[in-house]
Write a protein that holds these residues in place. Structure first.
Motif, PDB file in Angstrom:
ATOM      1  N   SER A 235       0.829  -1.213   0.000  1.00 24.52           N
ATOM      2  CA  SER A 235       0.000   0.000   0.000  1.00 24.52           C
ATOM      3  C   SER A 235       0.864   1.264   0.000  1.00 24.52           C
ATOM      4  O   SER A 235       1.937   1.297   0.592  1.00 24.52           O
ATOM      5  CB  SER A 235      -0.874  -0.011   1.251  1.00 24.52           C
ATOM      6  OG  SER A 235      -1.554   1.215   1.350  1.00 24.52           O
ATOM      7  N   GLN A 237      -0.864   4.094   0.820  1.00 20.79           N
ATOM      8  CA  GLN A 237      -1.845   4.944   1.506  1.00 20.79           C
ATOM      9  C   GLN A 237      -1.204   5.871   2.546  1.00 20.79           C
ATOM     10  O   GLN A 237      -1.672   6.980   2.771  1.00 20.79           O
ATOM     11  CB  GLN A 237      -2.875   4.023   2.190  1.00 20.79           C
ATOM     12  CG  GLN A 237      -4.093   4.694   2.731  1.00 20.79           C
ATOM     13  CD  GLN A 237      -5.144   4.951   1.653  1.00 20.79           C
ATOM     14  OE1 GLN A 237      -5.354   4.126   0.788  1.00 20.79           O
ATOM     15  NE2 GLN A 237      -5.776   6.100   1.725  1.00 20.79           N
ATOM     16  N   LYS A 319      -7.886   2.240  -4.867  1.00 20.21           N
ATOM     17  CA  LYS A 319      -7.001   1.466  -3.990  1.00 20.21           C
ATOM     18  C   LYS A 319      -5.579   1.886  -4.364  1.00 20.21           C
ATOM     19  O   LYS A 319      -5.121   1.590  -5.484  1.00 20.21           O
ATOM     20  CB  LYS A 319      -7.230  -0.026  -4.261  1.00 20.21           C
ATOM     21  CG  LYS A 319      -6.787  -0.915  -3.159  1.00 20.21           C
ATOM     22  CD  LYS A 319      -7.185  -2.355  -3.425  1.00 20.21           C
ATOM     23  CE  LYS A 319      -6.442  -3.267  -2.463  1.00 20.21           C
ATOM     24  NZ  LYS A 319      -6.411  -4.636  -2.892  1.00 20.21           N
ATOM     25  N   GLY A 321      -1.746   1.820  -4.272  1.00 21.99           N
ATOM     26  CA  GLY A 321      -0.625   0.928  -3.959  1.00 21.99           C
ATOM     27  C   GLY A 321      -0.359   0.045  -5.165  1.00 21.99           C
ATOM     28  O   GLY A 321      -0.833   0.328  -6.269  1.00 21.99           O
TER      29      GLY A 321
END
Ligand SMILES: Cc1cc2nc3c(=O)[nH]c(=O)nc-3n(C[C@H](O)[C@H](O)[C@H](O)COP(=O)(O)OP(=O)(O)OC[C@H]3O[C@@H](n4cnc5c(N)ncnc54)[C@H](O)[C@@H]3O)c2cc1C
Length: 500
Positions: A235, A237, A319, A321
């Protein structure tokens, strides 16, 4: 005959299909290539801005530039203008800077035009991009990058396109099928896997087998997630928190002409794009749901665009990543199924091109060799990670503190050690090609980094610029004469796209 089955028919699916068909079958059919797509699950329907490598991709495929532009409502793109990514200046003027595609030919040989600008920046009236690049000037004059007599995909300066991604996929589908790709319309119901190898895909139209599978099913990642979803996700994020978007299309106002550059306008909790196609404008607000709700984002977006409550908008989840292994067993993930970096520098479609080109390089002779797989996965992960760092840079240099989103952005470097190290280096030297010898992606290098760094006001200590600036007058003059040439010879952008 060996066979490849591409699952998913969005931009990724059809770009993969047409490229593989060209790569393997252009002289005689060597491989059976089929594409299976759902008639009921629509593609993501966004992805309108590109980077200049797309020209080489389309040119390699032997596609006619005017035909493709006509089919996809395309306009030319000279670069990106970033508005409001720092506080306004003391006079209250909006902060604005450009990231064009120009490769600064004038800086080759032993001249370094960026150092010339740094040395003289206090007495120069123009910012960095306007001093070293032609694109912002052409944009202001609404000029196209191509000259009247430029051949397909050629112009004095690099350029890219804005297009309707859905229409592009339709166009590629038509050409790919004419060239021999088999098209299957069916919904995937189950993926049969044995020992990490896909044996078949069960669908509403029956069972399909192949030697090699491409997972182009978007964020759903229907094939590769069956092989291994756990421990296969890296990820971003924590450094790129924007994970939602609200999007809408608008019409041109009377007298408004299509933009020949992408706009990336900072918002309170993220940023929004404005992209002009031939017939309409694409807009989207990319934000972090950790800071605002979908409704708050929609309200802010509507208010920025002046949209009434009846105007349709669409909400998307992203999403952010990448996969750890993109090529697992006999399956390669391409497009959104491989991962996603927010669209600030229009890298989504580039990552599709890069994936198929790289895979073909590695899999020309052998589709199951673990050495090739390992290398492909390493290289593609490095491409992703380097692009991620470049996107993070846009946020990390902000001085905005008007929301938690921007205050967080100021601290992001703590979690980006490689980028942080480079920024320390660039306090003492100008970014140069040797600083990028160890990076995976060839897309953004010292030229691109300079535009963002200097655009955001991050300069090296110019006292260190002793003698590096040679022939600076000459290089600036060269640029001036190229600008004059382009100004005189290139057509107005609206007229040039009306050719189509
Ligand atoms: C908000 C946002 C903005 C973006 N902006 C840009 C940009 O400006 N520039 C850029 O380069 N990129 C951009 N991108 C990325 C770009 O949109 C994608 O990289 C590109 O569209 C590729 O998508 P895809 O084909 O992988 O997935 P999708 O378009 O989602 O296609 C998935 C395909 O899989 C099929 N499918 C799904 N489920 C099934 C099933 N059960 N059976 C059979 N088929 C199935 C669907 O029918 C569809 O054909 C953006 C993305 C987002 C989210």
């Amino acid at each position: 005959m060996p066979s490849i089955l591409i699952c998913g028919g969005g931009t990724a699916g059809w770009m993969t299909a047409i490229y593989l068909q060209h790569f393997f079958n252009r002289e005689k059919p060597l491989i059976k290539i089929s594409l299976l797509e759902s008639a009921t699950v629509p593609p993501v329907g966004v992805g309108e801005a590109t980077v200049h490598s797309i020209r080489h991709f389309l040119q390699t495929l032997g596609l006619n530039e005017k035909e493709f532009m006509r089919a996809s409502d395309a306009t030319f793109k000279l670069g990106i203008r970033f508005d409001g990514w720092k506080k306004p200046d003391k006079q209250g003027r909006l902060h604005s800077y450009w990231h064009p595609f120009d490769i600064q030919n004038a800086s080759t040989a032993d001249m370094d035009i960026s150092s010339a600008w740094l040395k003289h920046k206090t007495i120069l009236a123009t910012d960095y991009a306007h001093s070293v690049s032609i694109s912002p000037h052409l944009a202001k004059l609404h000029k196209a990058p191509k000259l009247n007599n430029s051949a397909d995909y050629e112009a004095p300066i690099p350029y890219a396109y804005h297009f309707d991604a859905g229409k592009l996929a339709e166009y590629l589908k038509t050409v790919a099928c004419q060239r021999g790709v088999e098209h299957i319309q069916a919904d995937i119901q189950k993926v049969n896997i044995k020992d990490g190898i896909i044996c078949s895909v069960l669908s509403t139209q029956g069972e399909f087998t192949a030697d090699m599978f491409f997972d182009c099913t978007g964020f759903a990642s229907l094939l590769s997630n069956q092989i291994s979803a756990e421990n296969n996700w890296h990820s971003y994020q924590d450094v790129l928190p924007c994970n939602r978007a609200v999007v809408s299309q608008t019409q041109y106002q009377k007298g408004e002409v299509p933009y020949n550059f992408t706009r990336a306008i900072a918002m309170k909790h993220g940023w929004r794009w404005k992209i002009g196609l031939q017939n309409r404008i694409g807009n989207g607000y990319v934000y972090a749901d950790k800071h605002i709700t979908a409704q708050q984002a929609e309200d802010e977006f509507r208010s920025a665009l002046g949209l009434d409550e009846m105007h349709p908008v669409r909400h998307l989840k992203m999403k952010i990543g990448r996969k750890r292994q993109f090529w697992q067993g006999n399956c390669v993930s391409v497009g959104l199924s491989s991962g996603f970096i927010e669209p600030l520098e229009s890298t989504g479609i580039y990552l599709i091109e890069a994936a198929v080109r790289l895979w073909c390089e590695h899999a020309n002779f052998d589709w199951s060799n673990p050495v090739l797989k390992k290398r492909y996965n390493q290289l593609f992960a490095a491409i992703y990670d380097d692009l991620k760092d470049f996107i993070v840079l846009h946020y990390a240099l902000t001085d905005r503190d008007d929301s938690a989103f921007w205050r967080d952005a100021q601290n992001v470097l703590i979690r980006c050690p490689e980028l942080s190290e480079k920024l320390s280096l660039w306090q003492h030297k100008v970014p140069q090609s040797s600083d990028f010898w160890d990076v995976g992606s060839q897309l953004f290098n010292e030229i691109n980094y300079r535009f963002v760094l200097y655009g955001m006001g991050y300069f090296p200590n110019t006292k260190a610029l002793f003698s590096v600036v040679k022939k600076e007058q000459q290089s600036l003059q060269l640029l001036q004469s190229l600008l004059q040439f382009c100004e005189q010879k290139s057509q107005q952008h609206p007229q040039q796209i009306q050719w189509f």
